[in-house]
Design an enzyme around this catalytic site. Structure first.
Site, PDB file in Angstrom:
ATOM      1  NE  ARG A  28      42.258  33.009  47.102  1.00  0.00           N
ATOM      2  CZ  ARG A  28      41.419  34.022  46.903  1.00  0.00           C
ATOM      3  NH1 ARG A  28      40.188  33.948  47.318  1.00  0.00           N
ATOM      4  NH2 ARG A  28      41.848  35.114  46.326  1.00  0.00           N
ATOM      5  NE  ARG A  32      37.263  34.474  52.880  1.00  0.00           N
ATOM      6  CZ  ARG A  32      36.932  35.491  52.085  1.00  0.00           C
ATOM      7  NH1 ARG A  32      36.466  36.604  52.603  1.00  0.00           N
ATOM      8  NH2 ARG A  32      37.055  35.386  50.778  1.00  0.00           N
ATOM      9  NE  ARG A  41      41.765  37.342  56.862  1.00  0.00           N
ATOM     10  CZ  ARG A  41      41.716  38.611  57.258  1.00  0.00           C
ATOM     11  NH1 ARG A  41      42.199  38.948  58.428  1.00  0.00           N
ATOM     12  NH2 ARG A  41      41.175  39.526  56.478  1.00  0.00           N
ATOM     13  CG  ASP A  78      46.377  38.420  47.449  1.00  0.00           C
ATOM     14  OD1 ASP A  78      45.396  37.678  47.666  1.00  0.00           O
ATOM     15  OD2 ASP A  78      46.375  39.318  46.591  1.00  0.00           O
ATOM     16  CE1 TYR A 154      41.727  42.912  42.008  1.00  0.00           C
ATOM     17  CE2 TYR A 154      43.160  41.581  40.626  1.00  0.00           C
ATOM     18  CZ  TYR A 154      42.018  41.713  41.390  1.00  0.00           C
ATOM     19  OH  TYR A 154      41.150  40.653  41.518  1.00  0.00           O
TER      20      TYR A 154
HETATM   21  O1  CP3 Z   1      45.485  28.751  48.919  1.00  0.00           O
HETATM   22  C1  CP3 Z   1      45.884  29.492  47.975  1.00  0.00           C
HETATM   23  O2  CP3 Z   1      45.425  29.429  46.819  1.00  0.00           O
HETATM   24  C2  CP3 Z   1      47.031  30.428  48.241  1.00  0.00           C
HETATM   25  C3  CP3 Z   1      46.736  31.760  48.579  1.00  0.00           C
HETATM   26  C4  CP3 Z   1      46.170  32.749  47.582  1.00  0.00           C
HETATM   27  C5  CP3 Z   1      45.389  33.843  48.022  1.00  0.00           C
HETATM   28  N1  CP3 Z   1      45.155  34.668  46.949  1.00  0.00           N
HETATM   29  C6  CP3 Z   1      44.935  34.050  49.415  1.00  0.00           C
HETATM   30  C7  CP3 Z   1      43.788  34.954  49.664  1.00  0.00           C
HETATM   31  C8  CP3 Z   1      46.349  32.891  46.206  1.00  0.00           C
HETATM   32  C9  CP3 Z   1      47.052  31.973  45.213  1.00  0.00           C
HETATM   33  C10 CP3 Z   1      45.718  34.114  45.827  1.00  0.00           C
HETATM   34  C11 CP3 Z   1      45.744  34.644  44.440  1.00  0.00           C
HETATM   35  C12 CP3 Z   1      44.914  35.808  44.102  1.00  0.00           C
HETATM   36  N2  CP3 Z   1      44.632  36.900  44.855  1.00  0.00           N
HETATM   37  C13 CP3 Z   1      44.327  36.002  42.827  1.00  0.00           C
HETATM   38  C14 CP3 Z   1      44.457  35.072  41.637  1.00  0.00           C
HETATM   39  C15 CP3 Z   1      43.574  33.904  41.767  1.00  0.00           C
HETATM   40  C16 CP3 Z   1      42.114  34.195  41.580  1.00  0.00           C
HETATM   41  O3  CP3 Z   1      41.389  34.085  42.586  1.00  0.00           O
HETATM   42  O4  CP3 Z   1      41.719  34.527  40.455  1.00  0.00           O
HETATM   43  C17 CP3 Z   1      43.646  37.222  42.865  1.00  0.00           C
HETATM   44  C18 CP3 Z   1      42.850  37.839  41.716  1.00  0.00           C
HETATM   45  C19 CP3 Z   1      43.852  37.796  44.150  1.00  0.00           C
HETATM   46  C20 CP3 Z   1      43.378  39.113  44.658  1.00  0.00           C
HETATM   47  C21 CP3 Z   1      42.521  38.955  45.850  1.00  0.00           C
HETATM   48  N3  CP3 Z   1      42.971  38.606  47.115  1.00  0.00           N
HETATM   49  C22 CP3 Z   1      41.127  39.136  45.933  1.00  0.00           C
HETATM   50  C23 CP3 Z   1      40.225  39.517  44.765  1.00  0.00           C
HETATM   51  C24 CP3 Z   1      40.759  38.892  47.274  1.00  0.00           C
HETATM   52  C25 CP3 Z   1      39.392  39.092  47.892  1.00  0.00           C
HETATM   53  C26 CP3 Z   1      38.471  37.994  47.522  1.00  0.00           C
HETATM   54  C27 CP3 Z   1      37.999  37.256  48.732  1.00  0.00           C
HETATM   55  O5  CP3 Z   1      37.881  36.017  48.631  1.00  0.00           O
HETATM   56  O6  CP3 Z   1      37.752  37.897  49.764  1.00  0.00           O
HETATM   57  C28 CP3 Z   1      41.914  38.520  47.977  1.00  0.00           C
HETATM   58  C29 CP3 Z   1      41.995  38.154  49.410  1.00  0.00           C
HETATM   59  C30 CP3 Z   1      42.478  36.772  49.695  1.00  0.00           C
HETATM   60  N4  CP3 Z   1      43.612  36.207  49.157  1.00  0.00           N
HETATM   61  C31 CP3 Z   1      41.893  35.826  50.601  1.00  0.00           C
HETATM   62  C32 CP3 Z   1      42.715  34.692  50.584  1.00  0.00           C
HETATM   63  C33 CP3 Z   1      42.556  33.443  51.408  1.00  0.00           C
HETATM   64  C34 CP3 Z   1      40.648  36.053  51.456  1.00  0.00           C
HETATM   65  C35 CP3 Z   1      40.968  37.087  52.484  1.00  0.00           C
HETATM   66  C36 CP3 Z   1      40.610  36.750  53.901  1.00  0.00           C
HETATM   67  O7  CP3 Z   1      40.963  35.676  54.450  1.00  0.00           O
HETATM   68  O8  CP3 Z   1      40.026  37.651  54.530  1.00  0.00           O
END
Ligand code: CP3
Length: 347
Positions: A28, A32, A41, A78, A154
């Site tokens: 990540r 944000r 975003r 994602d 999921y």
């Molecule tokens: O920089 C990076 O790591 C690359 C991008 C990346 C994202 N999600 C962007 C993202 C990666 C590698 C992921 C993987 C991901 N997504 C996982 C596995 C890693 C982990 O965290 O365990 C999982 C379980 C998800 C599913 C997911 N996507 C969730 C649970 C959420 C919401 C959580 C939150 O932080 O709001 C997301 C949304 C998400 N994916 C965001 C980002 C930057 C935040 C959304 C936003 O910007 O509004």
């Protein structure tokens, strides 16, 4: 892992070999906590639209590299784009995370189609190809997938969950449904990872974020076995592309995961003691990890202190510095900057 592959792996991820500094990137790292990410975003219709607009995904991928000079970029996307491509309804609600219309029956699973992945996710593959062209030389590009178990969580729960009890119950109550689902997701991950590699990804990370809720037998069946199948299929097509496995919070099962799946590296969460990693995991595979992401957000001084301990304990053997889990949105940018400086300047 054969020696030749290990060499390729290290040279791929090591930006600054001449200087001998450590390879590092942060899960990540695009997100944000960065003001430029929040700005970008705010221009997207919604999160999935952001992921499916190549110019935006490329920009988000490059943002942390510009600021902090990591050795690797991870493509901005994602794990849930894959179930979306299979035909599931997926959306993100602000403040509530991902939502899906859950799969309930074997007929629901049979309705998923692997045929659309390439077209549906073509914006992701375009973003990878574009990013590869824009990255500074020596910075590796990492592609990724959710592991079948984590995707199944999921797909069956329809959202995140505290304990993933519904999906565990479904696996026990209806094994035909559940094994079919794991099989389809395993095939889908192989296709998606292969296409990411063809588009320019040099390493693939498999995120098994929720494998910790499984019993020992289930961990074997639903985390290790699918990962083994994925690694073996990818190695047949792309023998030199390293695969990093991340069975988060797997504890004592990291060793079996490393031995049996054939991954080139494991990403280790912050709960595993450094001596345990050094003595039990690092002899088996390259280790990636494991600074506590909460500590990084809360206390720069102690985070840097712990980072030094990590580098001292694990830095002598093949090692990629990372966090135990993703950078949290409230992490001060200066903490990430100070950590990056520390790693880059480590002898
Ligand atoms: O920089 C990076 O790591 C690359 C991008 C990346 C994202 N999600 C962007 C993202 C990666 C590698 C992921 C993987 C991901 N997504 C996982 C596995 C890693 C982990 O965290 O365990 C999982 C379980 C998800 C599913 C997911 N996507 C969730 C649970 C959420 C919401 C959580 C939150 O932080 O709001 C997301 C949304 C998400 N994916 C965001 C980002 C930057 C935040 C959304 C936003 O910007 O509004």
């Amino acid at each position: 892992m054969i020696i030749e592959e290990r060499k390729v792996f290290l040279s791929t991820l090591k930006k600054n070999q001449a200087g001998g500094s450590h390879a590092f990137w942060f899960m990540r790292q695009a997100g944000r906590y960065l003001p430029e990410y929040r700005e970008l975003r705010s221009k997207a219709k919604d999160f999935l639209d952001f992921c499916y607009t190549p110019e935006m995904a490329v920009e988000a991928t490059l943002q942390p590299i510009r600021r902090f000079g990591m050795s690797a970029a991870i493509i901005f996307s994602d794990i849930l784009v894959l179930p979306h491509a299979l035909g599931m309804k997926v959306w993100f609600e602000a403040g509530h995370g991902p939502k899906l219309v859950p799969l309930k029956t074997i007929a629901d699973v049979e309705n998923l189609s692997l045929n659309a992945i390439e077209d549906f996710l073509s914006p992701v593959y375009q973003a990878i190809t574009q990013t590869k062209k824009s990255l500074p030389e020596g910075v590796a590009l990492i592609g990724f997938c959710g592991a079948p178990w984590t995707l199944a969580c999921y797909a069956v729960e329809g959202s995140g969950s505290r304990d993933y009890q519904s999906v565990r119950s479904a696996a026990l109550r209806d094994p035909a449904f559940f094994t079919k689902l794991i099989d389809v997701l395993t095939d889908a991950v192989i296709i998606h990872a292969d296409l990411q590699i063809k588009a320019g990804a040099e390493t693939i990370q498999i995120f098994d974020s929720w494998s910790s809720v499984l019993t020992a037998d289930e961990f074997s069946a639903y985390s290790i076995e699918p990962a083994k199948k994925i690694v073996s299929a990818l190695k047949k097509k792309h023998p030199h592309v390293p695969v990093i496995g991340f069975p988060r919070l797997a504890g004592v099962r990291y060793g079996d995961y490393a031995k049996i799946t054939g991954v080139d590296a494991v990403s280790v969460d912050a709960s595993v003691p450094l001596d345990y990693i050094k003595n039990n995991i690092q002899p088996l595979v390259t280790v990636q990890g494991n600074l506590d992401n909460v500590l990084l957000a809360e206390d720069k001084f102690f985070a840097l202190d712990q980072a030094k301990r990590i580098l001292e304990t694990l830095g002598e053997k093949p090692f990629i510095f990372n966090l135990g889990h993703g950078v949290l949105p409230h992490t001060p940018v200066e903490n990430v900057e100070a950590l990056s400086d520390l790693i880059r300047n480590w002898k």
